[in-house]
Motif scaffolding. Structure first.
Motif, PDB file in Angstrom:
ATOM      1  N   THR A 407      29.269 -90.800 -19.086  1.00 19.81           N
ATOM      2  CA  THR A 407      28.500 -91.426 -18.000  1.00 19.81           C
ATOM      3  C   THR A 407      29.409 -91.555 -16.771  1.00 19.81           C
ATOM      4  N   ASN A 408      28.821 -92.022 -15.673  1.00 19.04           N
ATOM      5  CA  ASN A 408      29.590 -92.170 -14.439  1.00 19.04           C
ATOM      6  C   ASN A 408      30.676 -93.244 -14.543  1.00 19.04           C
ATOM      7  N   ARG A 409      30.605 -94.101 -15.576  1.00 24.68           N
ATOM      8  CA  ARG A 409      31.618 -95.151 -15.765  1.00 24.68           C
ATOM      9  C   ARG A 409      32.479 -94.886 -16.998  1.00 24.68           C
ATOM     10  N   SER A 410      32.675 -93.598 -17.291  1.00 25.62           N
ATOM     11  CA  SER A 410      33.536 -93.212 -18.420  1.00 25.62           C
ATOM     12  C   SER A 410      34.907 -92.791 -17.908  1.00 25.62           C
ATOM     13  N   PHE A 411      35.863 -92.786 -18.836  1.00 25.12           N
ATOM     14  CA  PHE A 411      37.213 -92.308 -18.550  1.00 25.12           C
ATOM     15  C   PHE A 411      37.486 -91.173 -19.539  1.00 25.12           C
ATOM     16  N   VAL A 412      37.816 -89.971 -19.004  1.00 22.99           N
ATOM     17  CA  VAL A 412      37.950 -88.784 -19.845  1.00 22.99           C
ATOM     18  C   VAL A 412      39.390 -88.277 -19.786  1.00 22.99           C
ATOM     19  N   LEU A 413      39.936 -87.947 -20.976  1.00 23.23           N
ATOM     20  CA  LEU A 413      41.301 -87.427 -21.092  1.00 23.23           C
ATOM     21  C   LEU A 413      41.263 -86.095 -21.835  1.00 23.23           C
ATOM     22  N   PHE A 414      41.812 -85.040 -21.212  1.00 16.58           N
ATOM     23  CA  PHE A 414      41.881 -83.712 -21.836  1.00 16.58           C
ATOM     24  C   PHE A 414      43.342 -83.283 -21.944  1.00 16.58           C
ATOM     25  N   ASP A 415      43.736 -82.877 -23.135  1.00 14.82           N
ATOM     26  CA  ASP A 415      45.091 -82.357 -23.331  1.00 14.82           C
ATOM     27  C   ASP A 415      45.008 -80.839 -23.515  1.00 14.82           C
ATOM     28  N   GLU A 416      45.713 -80.085 -22.645  1.00 15.37           N
ATOM     29  CA  GLU A 416      45.714 -78.617 -22.681  1.00 15.37           C
ATOM     30  C   GLU A 416      44.284 -78.077 -22.623  1.00 15.37           C
ATOM     31  N   LEU A 417      43.579 -78.492 -21.587  1.00 16.19           N
ATOM     32  CA  LEU A 417      42.184 -78.068 -21.410  1.00 16.19           C
ATOM     33  C   LEU A 417      42.080 -76.545 -21.281  1.00 16.19           C
ATOM     34  N   GLY A 418      41.217 -75.941 -22.098  1.00 17.35           N
ATOM     35  CA  GLY A 418      40.976 -74.500 -22.057  1.00 17.35           C
ATOM     36  C   GLY A 418      41.993 -73.673 -22.808  1.00 17.35           C
ATOM     37  N   ALA A 419      42.926 -74.280 -23.514  1.00 17.47           N
ATOM     38  CA  ALA A 419      43.958 -73.530 -24.233  1.00 17.47           C
ATOM     39  C   ALA A 419      43.390 -72.952 -25.523  1.00 17.47           C
ATOM     40  N   GLY A 420      44.092 -71.981 -26.085  1.00 23.05           N
ATOM     41  CA  GLY A 420      43.723 -71.415 -27.384  1.00 23.05           C
ATOM     42  C   GLY A 420      42.827 -70.204 -27.296  1.00 23.05           C
ATOM     43  N   THR A 421      42.617 -69.681 -26.086  1.00 24.23           N
ATOM     44  CA  THR A 421      41.769 -68.482 -25.942  1.00 24.23           C
ATOM     45  C   THR A 421      42.357 -67.620 -24.817  1.00 24.23           C
ATOM     46  N   ASP A 422      41.614 -66.600 -24.408  1.00 22.83           N
ATOM     47  CA  ASP A 422      42.082 -65.738 -23.328  1.00 22.83           C
ATOM     48  C   ASP A 422      42.407 -66.581 -22.094  1.00 22.83           C
ATOM     49  N   PRO A 423      43.612 -66.408 -21.491  1.00 20.62           N
ATOM     50  CA  PRO A 423      44.020 -67.255 -20.367  1.00 20.62           C
ATOM     51  C   PRO A 423      43.036 -67.258 -19.213  1.00 20.62           C
ATOM     52  N   ASP A 424      42.532 -66.087 -18.835  1.00 22.36           N
ATOM     53  CA  ASP A 424      41.604 -66.036 -17.703  1.00 22.36           C
ATOM     54  C   ASP A 424      40.321 -66.794 -18.000  1.00 22.36           C
ATOM     55  N   GLU A 425      39.765 -66.544 -19.201  1.00 28.20           N
ATOM     56  CA  GLU A 425      38.529 -67.224 -19.570  1.00 28.20           C
ATOM     57  C   GLU A 425      38.765 -68.720 -19.789  1.00 28.20           C
ATOM     58  N   GLY A 426      39.910 -69.024 -20.402  1.00 26.43           N
ATOM     59  CA  GLY A 426      40.225 -70.435 -20.643  1.00 26.43           C
ATOM     60  C   GLY A 426      40.378 -71.204 -19.347  1.00 26.43           C
ATOM     61  N   ALA A 427      41.066 -70.590 -18.355  1.00 26.11           N
ATOM     62  CA  ALA A 427      41.243 -71.251 -17.061  1.00 26.11           C
ATOM     63  C   ALA A 427      39.904 -71.439 -16.359  1.00 26.11           C
ATOM     64  N   ALA A 428      39.034 -70.423 -16.442  1.00 30.38           N
ATOM     65  CA  ALA A 428      37.717 -70.514 -15.800  1.00 30.38           C
ATOM     66  C   ALA A 428      36.884 -71.634 -16.417  1.00 30.38           C
ATOM     67  N   LEU A 429      36.898 -71.710 -17.775  1.00 29.08           N
ATOM     68  CA  LEU A 429      36.176 -72.791 -18.460  1.00 29.08           C
ATOM     69  C   LEU A 429      36.713 -74.161 -18.055  1.00 29.08           C
ATOM     70  N   ALA A 430      38.034 -74.270 -17.998  1.00 21.99           N
ATOM     71  CA  ALA A 430      38.654 -75.546 -17.648  1.00 21.99           C
ATOM     72  C   ALA A 430      38.231 -75.988 -16.250  1.00 21.99           C
ATOM     73  N   MET A 431      38.268 -75.053 -15.274  1.00 23.16           N
ATOM     74  CA  MET A 431      37.876 -75.401 -13.911  1.00 23.16           C
ATOM     75  C   MET A 431      36.402 -75.788 -13.835  1.00 23.16           C
ATOM     76  N   SER A 432      35.574 -75.118 -14.620  1.00 25.33           N
ATOM     77  CA  SER A 432      34.136 -75.416 -14.620  1.00 25.33           C
ATOM     78  C   SER A 432      33.872 -76.825 -15.169  1.00 25.33           C
ATOM     79  N   ILE A 433      34.568 -77.153 -16.258  1.00 30.34           N
ATOM     80  CA  ILE A 433      34.407 -78.486 -16.861  1.00 30.34           C
ATOM     81  C   ILE A 433      34.879 -79.566 -15.881  1.00 30.34           C
ATOM     82  N   LEU A 434      36.053 -79.342 -15.294  1.00 34.42           N
ATOM     83  CA  LEU A 434      36.600 -80.325 -14.353  1.00 34.42           C
ATOM     84  C   LEU A 434      35.711 -80.466 -13.125  1.00 34.42           C
ATOM     85  N   ASP A 435      35.153 -79.345 -12.659  1.00 32.78           N
ATOM     86  CA  ASP A 435      34.308 -79.393 -11.474  1.00 32.78           C
ATOM     87  C   ASP A 435      33.034 -80.183 -11.740  1.00 32.78           C
ATOM     88  N   THR A 436      32.487 -80.022 -12.949  1.00 34.14           N
ATOM     89  CA  THR A 436      31.281 -80.777 -13.316  1.00 34.14           C
ATOM     90  C   THR A 436      31.565 -82.279 -13.312  1.00 34.14           C
TER      91      THR A 436
END
Length: 794
Positions: A407-436
């Motif tokens: 929710t808008n009043r949540s606190f979210v913590l991600f460690d190594e967001l998007g890691a464990g897959t293809d770097p380009d795809e992982g970075a794109a997913l990470a940016m998309s999640i963060l942008d949302t």
């Protein structure tokens, strides 16, 4: 709060540590139920509880809950008409004692400027009854024994039991020692069966020893016979024991009835003791980790100053300074492995949970934390063998769940967001999640190795880069978090440092895209500028500290000079007063001698001695008044501004060589003047005189001094207390002694009469506590005898 996030952030371990500070089972149980809550006002109240406990422990030491038990069951049993066991009554008394001592501990030395509002309110509602405690402790010795003095009846019964046992032992011992009986016994001993004294008789001689058989040996060779001669005595003893048991039951029922009457207060006490044990456990834990109460808000604003993760050794941890949620809602931390990124992330999450649970956090003052509806954390290796999920799949499963629930009043913590897959795809997913999350302004902190996310943070509003510092010289992390600076790649520098050839490194650089190289160059420049600014800041801080030290030294020297001057003046006044006191003591002795001589003199000589004594007293009083006048002037004029003006007759002046003040009577010539100082007239050089104050101010000071002298001169050398009760007399004596001491009297008489002696003894006790009394005694025969008390001042 989400249980998964609490497990990942190791919140349970914190609760276990807090539990170790609780002293009662019910207190520990409440600690185990600690949870983070989102209501800001309730969290603030919980934090204030912890703060009060912290301060009270620091001021008074740890309170004791030792011996407190849950006695509500005993109270309920008694209220239903049951009888509480001996052990149960002792536990009731112990718990009442703990409650009373805890109340005294909290309320001891309470001061207006140091109020513990929350804990004091708990203490006010604690029920205490010292009488019930004393009754139980008086009646019960241990968990198995009631005291002989528990009642007169019990004491009598037990005394009769002891007497009867002695009679039985004497009787049966005489039988054992009898030659006629010994030949029938297996052993020459006395034993007990069925709580009765018996003899071990051989089975073949059963008919030779008349009595009742109570038992036999396993072989049947020995019969345990109660001789007829002591049957009646054993019967009496058994009856006494029954009476003893009934009396003990009666005592226990009476004590149980007392507990039954306070069933309600006992239940309330249990709740209060539970809450206080829980609160003091939080305070004790806060002290153990050197924690502070953070500033709180519900706007998502977090700022940690020198935060120390509470589960890492405090001797090795590097304090963290990190913030998010105010100027920017997203923090992206980059840096090498084992550099402290994950610890920083966990510190952010754990501090938030601790604050929302009412716990202080190990950081410096100025730390700000926020309440949230929920804290979500995706940290660590979440690979699931049971579900056949890869590390990436497991992380994404958790992230999907977070994105659906956040929710808008949540606190979210991600460690190594998007890691464990293809770097380009992982970075794109990470940016998309963060942008949302950014679009929804949800407070987020994430760690990553992707350079794309560094650029994302630089080019998007509300996102900030952060990094963990790494030393190329030592090839090790410093564990310092740098906000606003993205982490730079150290792969080439580290490789070169450990000996990789330049040709290999150059080939590697050529394979990297030019824009990536340029980006790394910018990061290098930023890092270089940061280090330069840091050095300059340290230099400025050092100069500031040095300036502050110089200022403190100057102020300290000025203070020492002033103290030295004050000391010289005080010593001079003290010496003057000492000389006067010596003179007064000597004249007092002379007056005593004159009084004694007066008894043996004729009328004419007696009159002359009286006049001599009176003149001596007047002279002494004049000297004392003169000194007192000067002391008043000194006190009033200490802060006066000294004015250098032409001195003329009648001016009020300060004689600098004597540090005394007086009036100019006559100016003899251009160099000397006659000055009146108290009762003394003396010639003083004009250069040693300084004119002080105006005539109007001088007259005001003289009036004040005269008023004080008039009050003290009116004090008589005795006070008549006859006809007054003790309370009235003590009130009069208190004022009279103050006035007498201020007037300079060495000795006074308290006339109380003889009577029953109550007034005399009460005055005697009071004089022992009066600080200015040197000694006191009953008057001599010619002074009034037992009806007068003579008091001497220090």
């Amino acid at each position: 709060m989400k249980q998964k996030s609490k497990n990942v952030l190791e919140f349970r371990k914190i609760i276990d540590k807090v539990e170790s500070f609780a002293q009662t089972e019910f207190g520990k149980e409440k600690v185990r139920k600690i949870d983070a809550i989102s209501d800001l006002e309730e969290v603030k109240n919980m934090q204030l509880e912890t703060k009060e406990a912290f301060s009270m422990i620091m001021e008074k030491g740890n309170p004791s809950f030792g011996g407190a038990k849950d006695i509500t069951g005993y109270a309920r049993h008694a209220a239903l008409g049951g009888c509480i066991s001996i052990a149960g009554l002792l536990r009731c008394a112990d718990t009442l004692r703990v409650a009373r001592q805890l109340k005294n501990y909290i309320q001891l030395n309470r001061k207006d400027e140091r109020v513990y509002k929350i804990i004091d309110e708990y203490a006010e509602n604690i029920f205490t009854d010292r009488n019930i405690e004393d009754e139980i402790y008086f009646a019960i010795i241990s968990e198995e024994e009631v005291a002989d003095d528990a009642s007169p009846q019990l004491k009598r019964i037990r005394r009769e039991i002891v007497t009867k046992k002695a009679q039985i032992k004497n009787k049966i011992n005489s039988m054992v020692n009898s030659v006629d009986t010994q030949k029938y016994l297996q052993d020459n001993i006395v034993t007990i069966r069925n709580d009765r004294y018996v003899l071990p008789v051989r089975s073949e001689y059963k008919s030779m020893v008349k009595g009742m058989v109570h038992d036999q040996s396993s072989t049947g060779a020995t019969l345990f016979v109660e001789p007829i001669a002591i049957v009646e005595m054993n019967n009496v003893l058994a009856t006494l024991k029954i009476e003893e048991k009934k009396e003990i039951e009666r005592i226990l029922y009476n004590l149980s009835a007392m507990i039954a009457e306070i069933e309600g207060p006992i239940k309330l006490n249990k709740e209060i003791l539970t809450d206080l044990d829980y609160i003091f456990a939080k305070g004790g834990y806060a002290i153990s980790i050197n924690a502070i109460m953070p500033e709180l808000n519900d706007k998502g604003n977090i700022r940690i100053k020198n935060g120390r993760h509470p589960l890492i050794d405090k001797n090795t941890i590097v304090p963290t300074n990190v913030w998010v949620g105010n100027e920017f809602t997203q923090l992206i931390i980059t840096g090498p492995n084992t550099g402290g990124k994950t610890v920083t992330l966990k510190t952010l999450g754990l501090f938030t949970l601790m604050a929302m649970a009412g716990l202080h956090v190990p950081a410096d003052y100025g730390t700000i934390l926020s309440t949230f509806d929920a804290v979500y954390a995706d940290i660590g290796d979440e690979q699931s063998i049971e579900q056949s999920l890869s590390t990436f799949s497991s992380h994404m499963t958790n992230i999907v769940k977070i994105m659906n629930e956040v929710t808008n009043r949540s606190f979210v913590l991600f460690d190594e967001l998007g890691a464990g897959t293809d770097p380009d795809e992982g970075a794109a997913l990470a940016m998309s999640i963060l942008d949302t999350l950014r679009e929804r302004k949800i407070v987020t902190a994430a760690t990553t190795h992707y350079s794309e996310l560094k650029l994302y943070a630089l080019t998007n509003e509300g996102v900030c880069n952060g990094s963990v510092e790494f030393s190329i010289e030592t090839l090790s992390p410093t564990y310092k978090v740098l906000i606003g600076i993205p982490g730079k790649s150290n792969a080439f520098a580290i490789s070169k440092k450990i000996g990789l050839g330049d040709n290999i490194i150059d080939k590697a650089k050529a394979m990297i895209k030019k824009d990536t190289v340029a980006f790394e160059d910018v990061l290098n420049k930023i890092d270089s500028d940061r280090k330069y600014i840091e050095l300059k800041r340290i230099e400025i801080d050092n100069l500031k500290l040095e300036q502050e030290k110089i200022t403190k030294d100057v102020l300290a020297k000025e203070r020492k000079i002033k103290e030295k001057n004050d000391k010289i003046i005080n010593e001079a006044n003290y010496e003057a007063r000492k000389i006067l006191d010596t003179a007064k003591k000597e004249t007092t002795e002379i007056i005593k001698d004159l009084k004694q001589l007066n008894l043996d003199m004729d009328a004419e000589r007696s009159r002359k001695a009286y006049e001599l004594r009176q003149n001596l007293n007047n002279k002494l009083k004049s000297i004392d008044d003169a000194l007192f006048d000067n002391m008043i002037v000194d006190i009033d004029d200490d802060e006066d501004e000294v004015v250098d003006k032409v001195i003329k007759n009648g001016d009020y002046v300060l004689v600098r060589t004597l540090n005394q003040k007086g009036y100019v009577i006559n100016i003899d010539n251009s160099k000397c003047a006659t000055v009146q100082i108290g009762l003394l007239k003396m010639k003083v050089k004009l250069i040693d005189l300084v004119k002080t104050k105006s005539d109007e101010e001088k007259q005001q000071t003289i009036k004040t001094g005269k008023m004080l002298k008039l009050r003290t001169k009116s004090v008589k050398p005795s006070i008549d207390l006859r006809g007054k009760n003790l309370e009235e007399a003590l009130m009069d004596i208190d004022k009279y002694l103050d006035d007498a001491f201020m007037s300079g009297l060495n000795e006074v008489q308290l006339i109380h009469g003889k009577g029953t002696g109550i007034l005399r003894e009460g005055i005697k006790k009071y004089l022992k506590t009066y600080k200015h009394v040197k000694e006191f005694r009953i008057g001599k025969f010619n002074e009034g005898g037992d009806g007068v008390t003579i008091v001497s001042f220090k």
